[in-house]
Design a protein around this motif. Structure first.
Motif, PDB file in Angstrom:
ATOM      1  N   ARG A 182      41.771  13.249   7.171  1.00  0.00           N
ATOM      2  CA  ARG A 182      42.488  14.500   7.415  1.00  0.00           C
ATOM      3  C   ARG A 182      43.413  14.948   6.294  1.00  0.00           C
ATOM      4  O   ARG A 182      43.614  16.151   6.111  1.00  0.00           O
ATOM      5  N   ARG A 183      43.964  14.029   5.521  1.00  0.00           N
ATOM      6  CA  ARG A 183      44.870  14.469   4.459  1.00  0.00           C
ATOM      7  C   ARG A 183      44.148  15.295   3.402  1.00  0.00           C
ATOM      8  O   ARG A 183      44.771  16.065   2.669  1.00  0.00           O
ATOM      9  N   LEU A 184      42.805  15.160   3.318  1.00  0.00           N
ATOM     10  CA  LEU A 184      42.041  15.959   2.363  1.00  0.00           C
ATOM     11  C   LEU A 184      42.096  17.442   2.712  1.00  0.00           C
ATOM     12  O   LEU A 184      42.037  18.304   1.835  1.00  0.00           O
ATOM     13  N   VAL A 185      42.220  17.752   4.015  1.00  0.00           N
ATOM     14  CA  VAL A 185      42.344  19.143   4.439  1.00  0.00           C
ATOM     15  C   VAL A 185      43.614  19.755   3.851  1.00  0.00           C
ATOM     16  O   VAL A 185      43.622  20.898   3.393  1.00  0.00           O
ATOM     17  N   ARG A 186      44.688  18.980   3.859  1.00  0.00           N
ATOM     18  CA  ARG A 186      45.954  19.485   3.315  1.00  0.00           C
ATOM     19  C   ARG A 186      45.834  19.786   1.821  1.00  0.00           C
ATOM     20  O   ARG A 186      46.297  20.835   1.358  1.00  0.00           O
ATOM     21  N   LEU A 187      45.218  18.877   1.070  1.00  0.00           N
ATOM     22  CA  LEU A 187      45.051  19.117  -0.357  1.00  0.00           C
ATOM     23  C   LEU A 187      44.224  20.373  -0.616  1.00  0.00           C
ATOM     24  O   LEU A 187      44.520  21.150  -1.524  1.00  0.00           O
ATOM     25  N   ILE A 235      45.346  23.892  -2.594  1.00  0.00           N
ATOM     26  CA  ILE A 235      44.550  24.548  -3.633  1.00  0.00           C
ATOM     27  C   ILE A 235      44.263  25.996  -3.266  1.00  0.00           C
ATOM     28  O   ILE A 235      44.306  26.903  -4.114  1.00  0.00           O
ATOM     29  N   ASP A 236      43.985  26.243  -1.977  1.00  0.00           N
ATOM     30  CA  ASP A 236      43.664  27.597  -1.512  1.00  0.00           C
ATOM     31  C   ASP A 236      44.892  28.465  -1.316  1.00  0.00           C
ATOM     32  O   ASP A 236      44.765  29.652  -0.980  1.00  0.00           O
ATOM     33  N   GLY A 237      46.096  27.907  -1.481  1.00  0.00           N
ATOM     34  CA  GLY A 237      47.325  28.674  -1.317  1.00  0.00           C
ATOM     35  C   GLY A 237      47.806  28.810   0.113  1.00  0.00           C
ATOM     36  O   GLY A 237      48.759  29.543   0.385  1.00  0.00           O
ATOM     37  N   GLN A 238      47.179  28.111   1.052  1.00  0.00           N
ATOM     38  CA  GLN A 238      47.590  28.189   2.454  1.00  0.00           C
ATOM     39  C   GLN A 238      48.821  27.332   2.738  1.00  0.00           C
ATOM     40  O   GLN A 238      49.540  27.558   3.719  1.00  0.00           O
ATOM     41  N   ILE A 239      49.047  26.326   1.918  1.00  0.00           N
ATOM     42  CA  ILE A 239      50.245  25.480   2.000  1.00  0.00           C
ATOM     43  C   ILE A 239      50.914  25.493   0.633  1.00  0.00           C
ATOM     44  O   ILE A 239      50.251  25.297  -0.392  1.00  0.00           O
ATOM     45  N   LYS A 240      52.221  25.721   0.620  1.00  0.00           N
ATOM     46  CA  LYS A 240      52.955  25.752  -0.636  1.00  0.00           C
ATOM     47  C   LYS A 240      53.387  24.343  -1.023  1.00  0.00           C
ATOM     48  O   LYS A 240      54.210  23.727  -0.353  1.00  0.00           O
ATOM     49  N   ASP A 241      52.796  23.855  -2.077  1.00  0.00           N
ATOM     50  CA  ASP A 241      53.147  22.545  -2.616  1.00  0.00           C
ATOM     51  C   ASP A 241      52.508  22.437  -3.992  1.00  0.00           C
ATOM     52  O   ASP A 241      51.720  23.297  -4.391  1.00  0.00           O
ATOM     53  N   THR A 242      52.860  21.415  -4.727  1.00  0.00           N
ATOM     54  CA  THR A 242      52.319  21.229  -6.068  1.00  0.00           C
ATOM     55  C   THR A 242      50.813  21.001  -6.009  1.00  0.00           C
ATOM     56  O   THR A 242      50.337  20.142  -5.266  1.00  0.00           O
ATOM     57  N   THR A 271      48.494  22.447  12.800  1.00  0.00           N
ATOM     58  CA  THR A 271      49.859  22.925  12.534  1.00  0.00           C
ATOM     59  C   THR A 271      50.261  22.794  11.072  1.00  0.00           C
ATOM     60  O   THR A 271      51.286  23.325  10.655  1.00  0.00           O
ATOM     61  N   ASN A 272      49.456  22.058  10.296  1.00  0.00           N
ATOM     62  CA  ASN A 272      49.737  21.781   8.882  1.00  0.00           C
ATOM     63  C   ASN A 272      50.979  20.914   8.669  1.00  0.00           C
ATOM     64  O   ASN A 272      51.536  20.875   7.571  1.00  0.00           O
ATOM     65  N   VAL A 273      51.421  20.222   9.695  1.00  0.00           N
ATOM     66  CA  VAL A 273      52.585  19.350   9.573  1.00  0.00           C
ATOM     67  C   VAL A 273      52.156  18.009   8.983  1.00  0.00           C
ATOM     68  O   VAL A 273      51.214  17.377   9.470  1.00  0.00           O
ATOM     69  N   LEU A 274      52.860  17.584   7.931  1.00  0.00           N
ATOM     70  CA  LEU A 274      52.615  16.302   7.301  1.00  0.00           C
ATOM     71  C   LEU A 274      53.831  15.415   7.486  1.00  0.00           C
ATOM     72  O   LEU A 274      54.957  15.824   7.200  1.00  0.00           O
ATOM     73  N   VAL A 275      53.619  14.220   7.981  1.00  0.00           N
ATOM     74  CA  VAL A 275      54.678  13.228   8.102  1.00  0.00           C
ATOM     75  C   VAL A 275      54.172  11.930   7.493  1.00  0.00           C
ATOM     76  O   VAL A 275      53.020  11.546   7.697  1.00  0.00           O
ATOM     77  N   LYS A 276      55.041  11.276   6.740  1.00  0.00           N
ATOM     78  CA  LYS A 276      54.693   9.979   6.165  1.00  0.00           C
ATOM     79  C   LYS A 276      55.627   8.920   6.737  1.00  0.00           C
ATOM     80  O   LYS A 276      56.839   9.088   6.733  1.00  0.00           O
ATOM     81  N   ARG A 277      55.045   7.847   7.228  1.00  0.00           N
ATOM     82  CA  ARG A 277      55.853   6.743   7.746  1.00  0.00           C
ATOM     83  C   ARG A 277      55.052   5.447   7.683  1.00  0.00           C
ATOM     84  O   ARG A 277      53.857   5.448   7.386  1.00  0.00           O
ATOM     85  N   PRO A 307      43.259   8.662  -3.397  1.00  0.00           N
ATOM     86  CA  PRO A 307      41.902   8.824  -3.889  1.00  0.00           C
ATOM     87  C   PRO A 307      41.053   9.724  -2.995  1.00  0.00           C
ATOM     88  O   PRO A 307      41.528  10.291  -2.027  1.00  0.00           O
ATOM     89  N   TYR A 308      39.811   9.780  -3.304  1.00  0.00           N
ATOM     90  CA  TYR A 308      38.720  10.492  -2.637  1.00  0.00           C
ATOM     91  C   TYR A 308      38.711  11.982  -2.972  1.00  0.00           C
ATOM     92  O   TYR A 308      39.741  12.652  -2.934  1.00  0.00           O
ATOM     93  N   PRO A 309      37.535  12.513  -3.323  1.00  0.00           N
ATOM     94  CA  PRO A 309      37.400  13.932  -3.666  1.00  0.00           C
ATOM     95  C   PRO A 309      37.936  14.831  -2.560  1.00  0.00           C
ATOM     96  O   PRO A 309      37.695  14.595  -1.373  1.00  0.00           O
ATOM     97  N   ILE A 310      38.656  15.859  -2.963  1.00  0.00           N
ATOM     98  CA  ILE A 310      39.344  16.727  -1.998  1.00  0.00           C
ATOM     99  C   ILE A 310      38.370  17.405  -1.047  1.00  0.00           C
ATOM    100  O   ILE A 310      38.689  17.644   0.123  1.00  0.00           O
ATOM    101  N   ASP A 311      37.156  17.727  -1.523  1.00  0.00           N
ATOM    102  CA  ASP A 311      36.200  18.429  -0.655  1.00  0.00           C
ATOM    103  C   ASP A 311      35.379  17.457   0.197  1.00  0.00           C
ATOM    104  O   ASP A 311      34.340  17.826   0.732  1.00  0.00           O
TER     105      ASP A 311
END
Length: 423
Positions: free
Chosen positions: A38-43, A47-54, A186-192, A26-30
């Protein structure tokens, strides 16, 4: 070593696991500047094309400024008394159920602007184990305590959520739901899964509680609400050692009573009775060893619908708190169960899902997740805002044994959307 350096070390040297399961984000991306989540920065970078993902689906792209409460003023005041069933809507809802399990219980409220408010239900007073839907009571309790700390400044409440960092401790043990660790540089995402040494801001713990439905995060948020009530104005500067000493030296019965009061008091204030919805125990074994449960948990579609009505009316603590809770419920990523319906792709949804299953030995039966043969609760609470203006709220609670009902819930979501939007 200062707090910033400590956080960097914790994130760099954590041992990570990759199992992920949850209810979306949840929570608006902006909303990063407001919350520091911090995960909102990744989303945003996706959107801006700086990270390749869906990229997020259309319904997930609302701005923080676009989220509003739908039942303010006279329109909301008309719901001071719980609504009676609308005959036509009730008949349409009844027509959906000949082929669905008898346990299905539903509350449906159409609040589309410019139209008559309409209610329909099916077994809306029936009680269920709410599962993770109960975490909505925790966030209501937290905002209630924030208001007690700063009754004259909502800005101070938000600032505390953003700037106070707390460690998980044993309260985070144990939950299989992973949480995101995102490095904004670094744009590194880890989930644990959560570890005892993990540190997040209060805002991020709340986000973990609602986004991926992490049970440890829910216990930690509840813990902090208890500490707010216990220490009052001293809470913002409370040390980990002082908090630990408090829980060690306070009688368990006193902790039990206080914890129970904190999450159920806000529900009682908005007219939800204990039979309609109450929360009775922490969400992790580590937390339950410190604060034992009391009275069990129960929820009903009617009780949860009362919560949604109060939320849209700005009555969960106050207007600003209600709006922020609604933002925290906004889905910006993966949708599951009811929320996964293709009919809702372009809709903004504010969502919480919950489940609880239990198995026993049975010849010819293999226990699997969400397929319990003793109990198999699956619940969804959702506010839907379609681009065409259709706006409605739904609570679905079921207990269908030996079957994962996620696809049935998704199908029901499509049927209800058609019911509301088509003549």
């Amino acid at each position: 070593m200062n707090r910033k350096n400590l956080l960097i070390i914790v994130f760099l040297f954590s041992s990570f696991f990759t199992f992920a399961e949850g209810s979306g984000e949840p929570y608006p991306i902006d909303g990063y500047k407001t919350t520091g989540i911090r995960r909102l920065v990744r989303l945003q970078k996706i959107i801006d094309g700086q990270i390749k993902d869906t990229k997020p689906i259309p319904g997930a792209l609302k701005s923080i400024k676009d989220i509003k409460l739908n039942l303010l003023g006279v329109r909301g005041d008309s719901l001071e008394t719980f609504p009676q069933a609308d005959k036509k809507l009730q008949q349409k809802l009844n027509n959906l159920f000949p082929n669905l399990h008898e346990s299905y219980s539903v509350a449906l409220l159409d609040i589309t602007n410019g139209k008559k408010i309409r209610y329909a239900s099916r077994q809306d007073t029936k009680g269920f184990q709410p599962g993770s839907v109960g975490k909505l009571a925790v966030i209501a309790g937290l905002f209630n305590e924030l208001e007690r700390l700063y009754p004259n400044s909502y800005e101070d409440r938000v600032n505390l959520l953003k700037t106070r960092f707390v460690k998980a401790g044993t309260w985070g043990n144990y939950d299989e739901h992973t949480v995101p660790f995102f490095d904004t540089i670094t744009n590194v995402l880890v989930k644990r899964t959560v570890k005892e040494y993990d540190i997040f801001s209060l805002y991020e713990w709340v986000d973990h509680m609602l986004s991926v439905s992490n049970n440890g995060a829910a216990s930690i948020v509840w813990r902090e609400a208890v500490l707010m009530r216990a220490f009052g104005q001293d809470y913002p500067n409370l040390t980990e050692e002082q908090a630990s000493e408090y829980f060690k030296t306070t009688p368990r019965a006193s902790l039990q009573n206080l914890a129970n009061l904190l999450v159920n008091e806000p529900l009682l204030k908005i007219g939800i009775s204990e039979e309609e919805w109450r929360l009775g125990s922490m969400f992790t074994q580590g937390a339950k060893r410190i604060i034992p449960g009391s009275g069990g948990s129960i929820g009903s579609p009617r009780g949860l619908m009362k919560f949604l009505i109060a939320l849209e009316r700005g009555k969960i603590v106050d207007y600003n708190s209600s709006l922020e809770i609604k933002r925290m419920m906004y889905m910006t990523d993966r949708r599951i169960r009811y929320g996964a319906s293709p009919r809702l792709t372009n809709a903004a949804i504010y969502f919480k899902s919950g489940s609880l299953y239990q198995c026993k030995p049975e010849e010819g039966f293999t226990c699997k997740k969400y397929m319990g043969n003793v109990q198999n609760y699956m619940n969804s609470v959702v506010i839907v805002e379609q681009p065409d203006g259709a706006t409605y709220m739904v609570v679905v609670m079921t207990n269908v044994l030996r079957k994962n009902s996620n696809l049935d819930h998704m199908g029901l979501a499509s049927s209800i959307d058609d019911l509301i939007r088509k003549p």
